[in-house]
Design an enzyme around this catalytic site. Sequence first.
Site, mmCIF file in Angstrom:
data_model
loop_
_atom_site.group_PDB
_atom_site.id
_atom_site.type_symbol
_atom_site.label_atom_id
_atom_site.label_comp_id
_atom_site.label_asym_id
_atom_site.label_seq_id
_atom_site.Cartn_x
_atom_site.Cartn_y
_atom_site.Cartn_z
ATOM 1 N N ARG A 230 0.823 -1.214 0.000
ATOM 2 C CA ARG A 230 0.000 0.000 0.000
ATOM 3 C C ARG A 230 0.861 1.270 0.000
ATOM 4 O O ARG A 230 0.458 2.281 -0.578
ATOM 5 C CB ARG A 230 -0.937 0.012 1.204
ATOM 6 C CG ARG A 230 -2.055 -0.981 1.020
ATOM 7 C CD ARG A 230 -3.153 -0.761 2.035
ATOM 8 N NE ARG A 230 -4.342 -1.461 1.610
ATOM 9 C CZ ARG A 230 -5.177 -2.079 2.423
ATOM 10 N NH1 ARG A 230 -4.963 -2.079 3.720
ATOM 11 N NH2 ARG A 230 -6.246 -2.667 1.952
ATOM 12 N N LYS B 263 -19.617 -16.122 2.895
ATOM 13 C CA LYS B 263 -20.938 -15.602 3.257
ATOM 14 C C LYS B 263 -21.725 -15.064 2.071
ATOM 15 O O LYS B 263 -21.228 -14.269 1.286
ATOM 16 C CB LYS B 263 -20.783 -14.494 4.287
ATOM 17 C CG LYS B 263 -20.483 -15.036 5.675
ATOM 18 C CD LYS B 263 -20.242 -13.924 6.654
ATOM 19 C CE LYS B 263 -18.774 -13.738 6.927
ATOM 20 N NZ LYS B 263 -18.129 -12.537 6.630
ATOM 21 N N GLY C 268 -9.227 -7.878 -1.437
ATOM 22 C CA GLY C 268 -9.006 -8.886 -0.405
ATOM 23 C C GLY C 268 -8.372 -10.183 -0.850
ATOM 24 O O GLY C 268 -7.327 -10.192 -1.513
ATOM 25 N N GLY D 257 -13.974 -3.354 0.807
ATOM 26 C CA GLY D 257 -15.337 -2.838 1.016
ATOM 27 C C GLY D 257 -15.715 -1.801 -0.024
ATOM 28 O O GLY D 257 -16.839 -1.795 -0.534
HETATM 29 P P1 AMP Z 1 -15.658 -13.882 2.520
HETATM 30 O O1 AMP Z 1 -15.102 -13.110 3.690
HETATM 31 O O2 AMP Z 1 -17.125 -14.105 2.574
HETATM 32 O O3 AMP Z 1 -15.157 -13.361 1.183
HETATM 33 O O4 AMP Z 1 -15.035 -15.318 2.655
HETATM 34 C C1 AMP Z 1 -13.676 -15.618 2.574
HETATM 35 C C2 AMP Z 1 -13.504 -16.935 3.245
HETATM 36 O O5 AMP Z 1 -14.303 -17.901 2.603
HETATM 37 C C3 AMP Z 1 -12.097 -17.471 3.218
HETATM 38 O O6 AMP Z 1 -11.551 -17.354 4.494
HETATM 39 C C4 AMP Z 1 -12.293 -18.942 2.834
HETATM 40 O O7 AMP Z 1 -11.644 -19.804 3.711
HETATM 41 C C5 AMP Z 1 -13.785 -19.156 2.974
HETATM 42 N N1 AMP Z 1 -14.288 -20.236 2.108
HETATM 43 C C6 AMP Z 1 -14.071 -20.401 0.805
HETATM 44 N N2 AMP Z 1 -14.637 -21.541 0.358
HETATM 45 C C7 AMP Z 1 -15.215 -22.118 1.423
HETATM 46 C C8 AMP Z 1 -15.949 -23.335 1.612
HETATM 47 N N3 AMP Z 1 -16.164 -24.168 0.591
HETATM 48 N N4 AMP Z 1 -16.388 -23.612 2.842
HETATM 49 C C9 AMP Z 1 -16.151 -22.773 3.872
HETATM 50 N N5 AMP Z 1 -15.478 -21.615 3.766
HETATM 51 C C10 AMP Z 1 -15.007 -21.283 2.555
#
Ligand code: AMP
Length: 394
Positions: free
Chosen positions: A35, A201, A351, A374
């Site tokens: 950054r 999520k 991210g 974000g």
């Molecule tokens: P997010 O913050 O919603 O973008 O999620 C990122 C996170 O999703 C990462 O830490 C991954 O470990 C998790 N992730 C990716 N694929 C899976 C999966 N199949 N099951 C559970 N967690 C997951």
Amino acid sequence: MKKNIRDFNLNNKKVLIRCDFNVPIKDGKIVDDNRIVMSLPTIKYALGNNAKVILFSHLGRVKEEADLAKNDLAPVAARLSELLDKEVVFVPVTRGEELENAIKNMNPRDVILVQNTRYEDLDGKKESSNDPELAKYWASLGDVFINDAFGTVHRAHASNVGIASNLEEVGVGFLVEKELTELEKLDNPERPFTLILGGSKVSDKIGVIENLIKKCDYLLIGGGMAFTFLKAKGTNIGTSVLDEENLEFAKKMINEYGNKIILPGDVNAFKEFNNESSNRIVNLNELEEDEMGLDIGPETVKTFSYIISTSKTVFWNGPLGVYEFSKCTKGTEDVLKALVDSHATTILGGGDIVAAAANLGYKDKVTHASTGGGATLEYMEGKELPGISCIPEA
Ligand code: AMP
């Protein structure tokens, strides 16, 4: 087009630049200086135009006294000084005589870095709530304001919107300009336009899906969030992660836009949520009740890669598997490879996925790797970004 640093005469002016120096620091050492490196073009331009450069940035969150020491910006001043090959005067306070005197004593081409703007949050969240008195005070320290911190443009803070609202000469820096130019390509994307979403999520991605589902030709869903959509279609997901609360939303999307939404057909399945657990590649219809999908499988990679190869524009946010586990990186890696091999305009949104591309040496091979997590998502949701809308058009 927004006003830009090039639009102002900076000669002998006090130029306040809001940077994003929110870098990871461990035991007083900067772990990743990317950054800081990205902020150099704007800072160098100001110095090259004989400005007195006064830098602001936040670092981490400051909620209580104990957060102060670990979010001290001093290590950033030291690193910036090395990168610029010139002295950077660090002022360890965010207001008062020490800061005002340091600015008074500046010559053109001098650089000052002000202490972490979020130190002001200790006293009633003054920075984060865009306190009018603080905003006026910071603005009074300079003649020109340049916002080059894309990571915070979705927030109205004193150090971005506040200062901008109290000065006449206000523009964006090169980093923010590039982000906007690249992301604006997605307003009228060349078709076919493919959206790839992953991560765990569904809730975080609802806004993006709602805003882009009509506009995109394909929505490829991987990662944990895919299982909520698979469940919505009645597919067996074993013990894979399920976002119950958003199952209805997933059903609605499947019903209305099912022809655009492409979901995994096979997965890398594990008995437990850890890298040491036994695992196997399996089609979803053969997934056992006690197995969970932690990465997309090779057939899914093929399908996703084919769609990417036929696309003209691709935007991707979120890893397609549990990227933190060494056994679950392959899906994301192989699809990234397909992405860089394609002829599409390729944009990675913030991210994890940018970090994954950087680790694999693919970051420089995509059209644009967006720096704002974000902020990028809110742009993709079609939301107004206060840190941008307060900057006048050129
Ligand atoms: P997010 O913050 O919603 O973008 O999620 C990122 C996170 O999703 C990462 O830490 C991954 O470990 C998790 N992730 C990716 N694929 C899976 C999966 N199949 N099951 C559970 N967690 C997951």
